[in-house]
Design a protein around this motif. Structure first.
Motif, short mmCIF file in Angstrom:
data_model
loop_
_atom_site.label_atom_id
_atom_site.label_comp_id
_atom_site.label_asym_id
_atom_site.label_seq_id
_atom_site.Cartn_x
_atom_site.Cartn_y
_atom_site.Cartn_z
N GLU A 10 25.78 -71.93 57.16
CA GLU A 10 26.60 -73.11 57.49
C GLU A 10 26.33 -74.16 56.43
N ASP A 11 27.26 -75.10 56.29
CA ASP A 11 27.01 -76.26 55.43
C ASP A 11 25.77 -76.99 55.95
N ASP A 12 25.13 -77.74 55.07
CA ASP A 12 23.92 -78.48 55.42
C ASP A 12 24.29 -79.70 56.27
N THR A 13 24.61 -79.44 57.53
CA THR A 13 24.91 -80.49 58.51
C THR A 13 24.20 -80.12 59.81
N SER A 14 24.35 -80.95 60.80
CA SER A 14 23.74 -80.63 62.09
C SER A 14 24.36 -79.37 62.70
N LEU A 30 13.75 -65.95 64.97
CA LEU A 30 13.81 -66.22 63.53
C LEU A 30 13.19 -65.05 62.77
N TYR A 31 13.78 -64.73 61.63
CA TYR A 31 13.26 -63.66 60.78
C TYR A 31 13.17 -64.22 59.36
N GLY A 32 11.97 -64.35 58.86
CA GLY A 32 11.79 -64.87 57.50
C GLY A 32 11.99 -66.38 57.44
N THR A 33 12.05 -66.86 56.23
CA THR A 33 12.20 -68.30 56.02
C THR A 33 13.66 -68.65 55.78
N PRO A 34 14.04 -69.89 56.08
CA PRO A 34 15.42 -70.30 55.83
C PRO A 34 15.69 -70.39 54.33
N THR A 35 16.96 -70.38 53.99
CA THR A 35 17.35 -70.50 52.59
C THR A 35 18.28 -71.70 52.44
N TYR A 36 18.33 -72.25 51.24
CA TYR A 36 19.10 -73.45 50.98
C TYR A 36 19.65 -73.34 49.57
N ALA A 37 20.96 -73.43 49.39
CA ALA A 37 21.54 -73.25 48.06
C ALA A 37 22.80 -74.09 47.90
N PHE A 38 23.12 -74.39 46.66
CA PHE A 38 24.33 -75.15 46.36
C PHE A 38 25.51 -74.20 46.28
N ASP A 39 26.57 -74.49 47.03
CA ASP A 39 27.82 -73.73 47.01
C ASP A 39 28.74 -74.44 46.02
N GLN A 40 28.75 -73.98 44.79
CA GLN A 40 29.49 -74.64 43.73
C GLN A 40 30.99 -74.64 43.99
N ALA A 41 31.51 -73.59 44.58
CA ALA A 41 32.95 -73.49 44.84
C ALA A 41 33.43 -74.60 45.78
N ASN A 42 32.58 -74.97 46.74
CA ASN A 42 32.96 -75.99 47.71
C ASN A 42 32.23 -77.32 47.50
N GLY A 43 31.29 -77.36 46.56
CA GLY A 43 30.59 -78.59 46.24
C GLY A 43 29.66 -79.09 47.34
N VAL A 44 29.07 -78.17 48.11
CA VAL A 44 28.18 -78.56 49.21
C VAL A 44 26.91 -77.72 49.19
N MET A 45 25.88 -78.23 49.82
CA MET A 45 24.67 -77.44 50.04
C MET A 45 24.90 -76.59 51.28
#
Length: 68
Positions: A10-14, A30-45
């Motif tokens: 999901e986008d980095d929102t609530s 939960l399985y493993g650690t969360p991931t966080y990346a920039f979605d360049q196509a949509n300009g959002v984390m």
């Protein structure tokens, strides 16, 4: 018991926190650690979190994982 796997994203929102919280309230773990990346196509984390759940029925590729 079979174990099933989902990757929640999901986008980095609530909305992401609510999606994960909903899965946890339905017995997913939960399985493993969360991931966080920039979605360049949509300009959002974007955030991602893998979750797993043991189920009492046999796994089939056509099952709707979110409804388990």
């Amino acid at each position: 018991m079979p174990k099933i796997y989902r990757l929640l994203t999901e986008d980095d929102t609530s909305a992401f926190c609510h999606k994960v919280s909903d899965a946890l309230s339905k017995g997913w773990e939960l399985y493993g650690t969360p991931t966080y990346a920039f979605d360049q196509a949509n300009g959002v984390m974007r955030c991602g979190q893998a979750v797993t759940k043991e189920i009492s029925t046999a796994y089939t590729p056509d099952m709707k994982l979110g409804q388990q």
